[in-house]
Design an enzyme around this catalytic site. Structure first.
Site, short mmCIF file in Angstrom:
data_model
loop_
_atom_site.label_atom_id
_atom_site.label_comp_id
_atom_site.label_asym_id
_atom_site.label_seq_id
_atom_site.Cartn_x
_atom_site.Cartn_y
_atom_site.Cartn_z
N GLU A 93 0.64 -1.18 0.17
CA GLU A 93 0.04 -0.01 0.12
C GLU A 93 0.91 1.35 0.14
O GLU A 93 0.65 2.28 -0.74
CB GLU A 93 -0.85 0.10 1.27
N HIS A 113 -10.08 -5.20 10.65
CA HIS A 113 -10.85 -5.14 9.42
C HIS A 113 -11.98 -4.43 9.80
O HIS A 113 -12.97 -4.18 8.87
CB HIS A 113 -11.22 -6.13 8.86
#
Length: 327
Positions: free
Chosen positions: A60, A129
């Site tokens: 990322e 998450h």
């Protein structure tokens, strides 16, 4: 009007912008050959090719940096994160570079990059998450934060995000990708950034909500209406810049407010909206502003515990009853 899923509405907006402007490209994990982890980029590779639909490694920080650099050099990248929980790894590029580029260089360049992907909880995926990051990014000057709740809004706002000269965080809910709704088929359909929508008219209480919480509030509003309490539901759609004018107009009409936020209580959007209301409309309030948020604890995996953790319609009803003195 056309009926589209939330994912299809975002795809339609991206597709239109890629067709309109050859500088627009999209990159991220599995966006090309797999058609996107949540199928938001389905068909784009076949249509635009590998130079404009780019699969990246699981890095990322690396591909966010490529996107920021490309934007500074005149392109218009869309950087997809599989979830904003993973975008924490790219926060340096978003917060320290994209958000500050125009300011630190005296306006000599802009950074028109869109960072998009799922935000907040996706259900039983565990604590790592299930975090809402909209308030975190809204904290930093130079960043626009968009958080739509319905397909029509998603299409109009993704097009505006891509055309923006500033870096944009476009946050989507994984739990809403399959949700269907009517979407305008008007040519070049655009929704302006920074303008809230009144999603439900009412005279008794203003409820401000974003993302999935808009649908939780709609459920609560139906129950409250059975007891004669009419909710006016405001969806800011853009967290920053925040359309306080629309919110305050509603509060001055109803004299009561509840803010519902799928985030933890400390330093969240609900806290900021509550403060702004008491600062700007204190004399209009007939009750203290109430908020409904997650508890100050990480997301549990257990289904029973998760259901207790996640804000629901019952909590909204209780908060509304408190400000209308019906509890």
């Amino acid at each position: 009007m056309a009926t589209l899923q939330f994912r299809e509405a975002i795809l339609a907006g991206i597709d239109e912008e890629m067709a309109r402007d050859e500088r627009v490209f999209i990159m991220g994990e599995e966006v090309a050959e797999y058609n996107g982890a949540y199928k938001v980029t389905e068909g784009l590779l076949e249509k635009y090719g590998f130079k404009r639909v780019i699969d990246t490694p699981i890095s990322e920080l690396g591909f966010a940096g490529i996107g920021v650099g490309a934007a500074m050099n005149g392109l218009r990248p869309i950087v997809e994160f599989m979830t904003f929980n993973f975008a924490v790894l790219a926060a340096d590029q978003i917060i320290n570079h994209a958000s500050k580029a125009r300011y630190m260089l005296g306006g000599q360049l802009s950074c028109p990059v869109v960072f998009r992907g799922p935000n907040a909880s996706a259900g039983q995926l565990g604590a790592t998450h299930s975090v809402a990051y909209d308030s975190m990014y809204a904290h930093f000057p130079g960043l626009t934060v968009i958080y739509p709740s319905e397909p029509d809004d998603a299409k109009g706002l993704i097009k505006s995000a891509i055309r923006s000269e500033d870096p944009v965080l476009f946050m989507e809910s994984e739990q809403m990708y399959g949700m269907k709704g009517e979407v305008s088929d008007a040519e070049d359909y655009i929704i302006p950034i920074g303008k809230a929508k009144v999603k439900r008219q009412g005279d008794d209480v203003t409820v401000v909500a974003t993302g999935k919480m808009v649908h939780v509030v709609k459920q609560a509003a139906v129950e409250l209406a059975k007891n004669g309490v009419e909710v006016e539901l405001i969806d800011p759609m853009t967290i920053k810049p925040l359309d306080m004018e629309t919110i305050l107009t509603s509060v001055k009409k109803t004299n009561r407010c509840v803010v519902v936020d799928e985030a933890h209580p400390f330093g969240g959007v609900a806290a900021e909206v509550g403060f702004l209301i008491q600062r700007e409309a204190f004399d209009y309030l007939d009750a203290p502003v109430q908020r409904v948020t997650l508890p100050d604890v990480n997301a549990p995996f257990s289904k029973k515990l998760f259901d207790l953790w996640f804000p629901d319609a019952k909590q909204v009803v209780e908060a509304v009853n408190a400000v209308t003195y019906r509890g």
